[in-house]
Design a protein around this motif. Sequence first.
Motif, mmCIF file in Angstrom:
data_model
loop_
_atom_site.group_PDB
_atom_site.id
_atom_site.type_symbol
_atom_site.label_atom_id
_atom_site.label_comp_id
_atom_site.label_asym_id
_atom_site.label_seq_id
_atom_site.Cartn_x
_atom_site.Cartn_y
_atom_site.Cartn_z
ATOM 1 N N THR A 81 0.850 -1.184 0.000
ATOM 2 C CA THR A 81 0.000 0.000 0.000
ATOM 3 C C THR A 81 0.884 1.232 0.000
ATOM 4 O O THR A 81 1.822 1.336 0.795
ATOM 5 N N LYS A 82 0.580 2.141 -0.916
ATOM 6 C CA LYS A 82 1.314 3.401 -1.007
ATOM 7 C C LYS A 82 0.327 4.490 -1.381
ATOM 8 O O LYS A 82 -0.438 4.339 -2.333
ATOM 9 N N ASP A 83 0.354 5.580 -0.639
ATOM 10 C CA ASP A 83 -0.503 6.741 -0.923
ATOM 11 C C ASP A 83 -1.970 6.350 -1.063
ATOM 12 O O ASP A 83 -2.671 6.794 -1.958
ATOM 13 N N ASP A 84 -2.433 5.459 -0.172
ATOM 14 C CA ASP A 84 -3.838 5.039 -0.110
ATOM 15 C C ASP A 84 -4.293 4.234 -1.329
ATOM 16 O O ASP A 84 -5.463 4.212 -1.671
ATOM 17 N N VAL A 85 -3.353 3.570 -2.001
ATOM 18 C CA VAL A 85 -3.676 2.635 -3.081
ATOM 19 C C VAL A 85 -3.021 1.315 -2.715
ATOM 20 O O VAL A 85 -1.847 1.280 -2.346
ATOM 21 N N THR A 86 -3.786 0.222 -2.805
ATOM 22 C CA THR A 86 -3.250 -1.100 -2.495
ATOM 23 C C THR A 86 -2.974 -1.843 -3.794
ATOM 24 O O THR A 86 -3.860 -2.012 -4.634
ATOM 25 N N TYR A 87 -1.740 -2.277 -3.958
ATOM 26 C CA TYR A 87 -1.286 -3.041 -5.125
ATOM 27 C C TYR A 87 -1.098 -4.473 -4.660
ATOM 28 O O TYR A 87 -0.530 -4.710 -3.596
ATOM 29 N N TYR A 88 -1.551 -5.448 -5.451
ATOM 30 C CA TYR A 88 -1.448 -6.822 -4.973
ATOM 31 C C TYR A 88 -1.445 -7.845 -6.091
ATOM 32 O O TYR A 88 -1.795 -7.559 -7.242
ATOM 33 N N ILE A 89 -1.018 -9.045 -5.710
ATOM 34 C CA ILE A 89 -1.005 -10.223 -6.571
ATOM 35 C C ILE A 89 -1.739 -11.314 -5.800
ATOM 36 O O ILE A 89 -1.486 -11.515 -4.604
ATOM 37 N N THR A 90 -2.637 -12.018 -6.467
ATOM 38 C CA THR A 90 -3.391 -13.079 -5.794
ATOM 39 C C THR A 90 -2.727 -14.439 -5.998
ATOM 40 O O THR A 90 -1.860 -14.616 -6.863
ATOM 41 N N GLU A 91 -3.168 -15.384 -5.203
ATOM 42 C CA GLU A 91 -2.633 -16.739 -5.251
ATOM 43 C C GLU A 91 -2.707 -17.341 -6.656
ATOM 44 O O GLU A 91 -1.792 -18.013 -7.109
ATOM 45 N N GLY A 92 -3.775 -17.086 -7.368
ATOM 46 C CA GLY A 92 -3.947 -17.642 -8.710
ATOM 47 C C GLY A 92 -2.954 -17.110 -9.731
ATOM 48 O O GLY A 92 -2.759 -17.721 -10.778
ATOM 49 N N ASP A 93 -2.318 -16.001 -9.438
ATOM 50 C CA ASP A 93 -1.341 -15.416 -10.366
ATOM 51 C C ASP A 93 0.081 -15.450 -9.825
ATOM 52 O O ASP A 93 0.992 -14.888 -10.436
ATOM 53 N N GLU A 94 0.270 -16.139 -8.737
ATOM 54 C CA GLU A 94 1.597 -16.229 -8.135
ATOM 55 C C GLU A 94 2.613 -16.834 -9.110
ATOM 56 O O GLU A 94 3.773 -16.436 -9.155
ATOM 57 N N TRP A 95 2.175 -17.795 -9.939
ATOM 58 C CA TRP A 95 3.068 -18.466 -10.888
ATOM 59 C C TRP A 95 3.824 -17.478 -11.775
ATOM 60 O O TRP A 95 4.974 -17.699 -12.123
ATOM 61 N N PHE A 96 3.172 -16.385 -12.132
ATOM 62 C CA PHE A 96 3.757 -15.415 -13.049
ATOM 63 C C PHE A 96 4.929 -14.666 -12.407
ATOM 64 O O PHE A 96 5.840 -14.221 -13.099
ATOM 65 N N PHE A 97 4.905 -14.524 -11.101
ATOM 66 C CA PHE A 97 5.877 -13.694 -10.396
ATOM 67 C C PHE A 97 6.893 -14.495 -9.575
ATOM 68 O O PHE A 97 7.784 -13.893 -8.975
ATOM 69 N N VAL A 98 6.756 -15.818 -9.526
ATOM 70 C CA VAL A 98 7.666 -16.633 -8.719
ATOM 71 C C VAL A 98 9.106 -16.384 -9.166
ATOM 72 O O VAL A 98 9.418 -16.425 -10.358
ATOM 73 N N GLY A 99 9.967 -16.102 -8.177
ATOM 74 C CA GLY A 99 11.374 -15.852 -8.454
ATOM 75 C C GLY A 99 11.713 -14.406 -8.753
ATOM 76 O O GLY A 99 12.874 -14.073 -8.980
ATOM 77 N N TYR A 100 10.690 -13.528 -8.745
ATOM 78 C CA TYR A 100 10.917 -12.125 -9.104
ATOM 79 C C TYR A 100 10.215 -11.169 -8.145
ATOM 80 O O TYR A 100 9.151 -11.474 -7.616
ATOM 81 N N ASP A 101 10.824 -10.020 -7.970
ATOM 82 C CA ASP A 101 10.170 -8.874 -7.347
ATOM 83 C C ASP A 101 9.733 -7.965 -8.481
ATOM 84 O O ASP A 101 10.387 -7.903 -9.529
#
Length: 100
Positions: free
Chosen positions: A58-78
């Motif tokens: 959360t930054k400046d009253d906006v929440t950015y997120y990734i859900t469990e169903g899309d975790e595969w796309f981001f595994v190993g990366y920030d």
Amino acid sequence: MKITVTDRASQWFREDMGMTGRGIRFFGKVYGKTPVHQGFSLGMTPDDHPRDPVVTMTKDDVTYYITEGDEWFFVGYDLTIEYDPKTDGPTYIYTENGEL
């Protein structure tokens, strides 16, 4: 896995997309490419009700997120979200984090 949003990118989401007090979900989608995926691209959508988030920021009253169903796309990366003045929109940087 983590999400980082730069100050200028945060300003763009709030001012150009009107996202103050809202949420944005990032996800992998078929077609396109990223520096780390061939045949898939990054999508985003306003979504104020996260279901099974695996990472939130959360930054400046906006929440950015990734859900469990899309975790595969981001595994190993920030994911770092920056503002690109040439396109007047966000740009995405994937940084290896050693997690698999």
